[in-house]
Design an enzyme around this catalytic site. Structure first.
Site, short mmCIF file in Angstrom:
data_model
loop_
_atom_site.label_atom_id
_atom_site.label_comp_id
_atom_site.label_asym_id
_atom_site.label_seq_id
_atom_site.Cartn_x
_atom_site.Cartn_y
_atom_site.Cartn_z
CE LYS A 1 0.77 2.57 5.38
NZ LYS A 1 1.80 3.61 4.19
NE ARG B 1 5.15 -0.94 0.55
CZ ARG B 1 4.09 -0.33 0.40
NH1 ARG B 1 2.93 -1.36 1.42
NH2 ARG B 1 3.90 0.92 0.00
NE ARG C 1 -13.82 5.06 -7.21
CZ ARG C 1 -14.14 6.26 -7.19
NH1 ARG C 1 -13.92 7.31 -6.07
NH2 ARG C 1 -13.81 6.76 -8.32
NE ARG D 1 -13.03 2.47 -11.65
CZ ARG D 1 -12.79 3.74 -11.68
NH1 ARG D 1 -12.41 4.29 -13.10
NH2 ARG D 1 -12.14 4.60 -10.56
NE ARG E 1 -4.85 -1.85 -2.48
CZ ARG E 1 -5.34 -0.63 -2.35
NH1 ARG E 1 -6.76 -0.52 -2.47
NH2 ARG E 1 -4.76 -0.03 -1.60
#
Ligand SMILES: [Zn+2]
Length: 220
Positions: A13, A88, A127, A160, A171
């Protein structure tokens, strides 16, 4: 042209908002930047927001919407703007609608960049970092030649906690539980356009531009 860009974390986005604003000459209004800028300038609203953030509390909608109102009244928003990261929630969307109504304006289109949950998890949790030399890798965009091993030094790659699949799923759960009603809200208003966000950046941008051209030529 007044646009809202919606999309989950990892949907691209922010990148698309930046590209569209440059191409169309519209102001890119990112809610994250807005808080930072207001605080840097030391505006009353900025200081108020800072007090909440320092206590680890959410900035109340009334303050956020006032900051958005202030921002979209700026000269660079005359031609139009792209909202990125706001609203939101349905409550924020309603507040935005009444703020726009006061100004005799309206949101023209809400563009939703759609990416499947599985693809989002892959993007957000891809990642890996070398334990020895800290070189970052991403399983989609820059994978190591050998799984789990650093190309440079042969060191072990680790993830991580922030980049883990579990964190990504959490999330996304938060995002979708807030945003699904928001998407319905704009669909009911007839303002929603869904664009497939699974392709490459250029193709997604072309699809978004296609929708916007449709609005400009009056095909609302
Ligand atoms: Zn290494």
């Amino acid at each position: 042209m007044k646009l809202i860009l919606l999309g989950a974390p990892g949907a691209g986005k922010g990148t698309q908002a930046e590209r569209l604003s440059r191409r169309l000459g519209l102001a890119h209004v990112a809610s994250g930047d807005l808080f930072r800028q207001a605080q840097d300038r030391g505006t009353q609203l900025g200081l108020l927001a800072k007090r909440y953030m320092e206590k680890g509390m959410l900035v109340p909608d009334e303050i956020t919407i006032k900051m958005i109102e202030e921002r979209i009244s700026a000269p660079d928003c005359k031609r139009g703007f792209i909202l990125d990261g706001f609203p939101r929630t349905v409550n924020q969307a309603k507040a935005l609608d009444s703020a726009m109504e006061k100004r005799g304006a309206d949101i023209d289109k809400v563009l939703y960049i759609e990416v499947s949950s599985e693809e989002l998890v892959r993007r957000l949790s891809g990642r890996w970092i070398c334990r020895a030399c800290q070189t970052p890798y991403h399983i989609l965009s820059s994978p190591p030649k050998m799984a789990g091993k650093c190309d440079r030094c042969g060191g072990e790659l680790y993830q991580r906690p922030d980049d883990s699949e579990e964190t990504a799923r959490k999330r996304l759960d938060v995002y979708f539980s807030q945003t699904t009603p928001l998407i319905e809200y704009y669909r009911t208003q007839g303002k929603l356009a869904e664009v497939d966000g699974q392709g490459n950046i250029g193709r997604v941008e072309r699809d978004l531009l296609g929708v916007i051209e449709g609005v400009q030529t009056g095909g609302r």
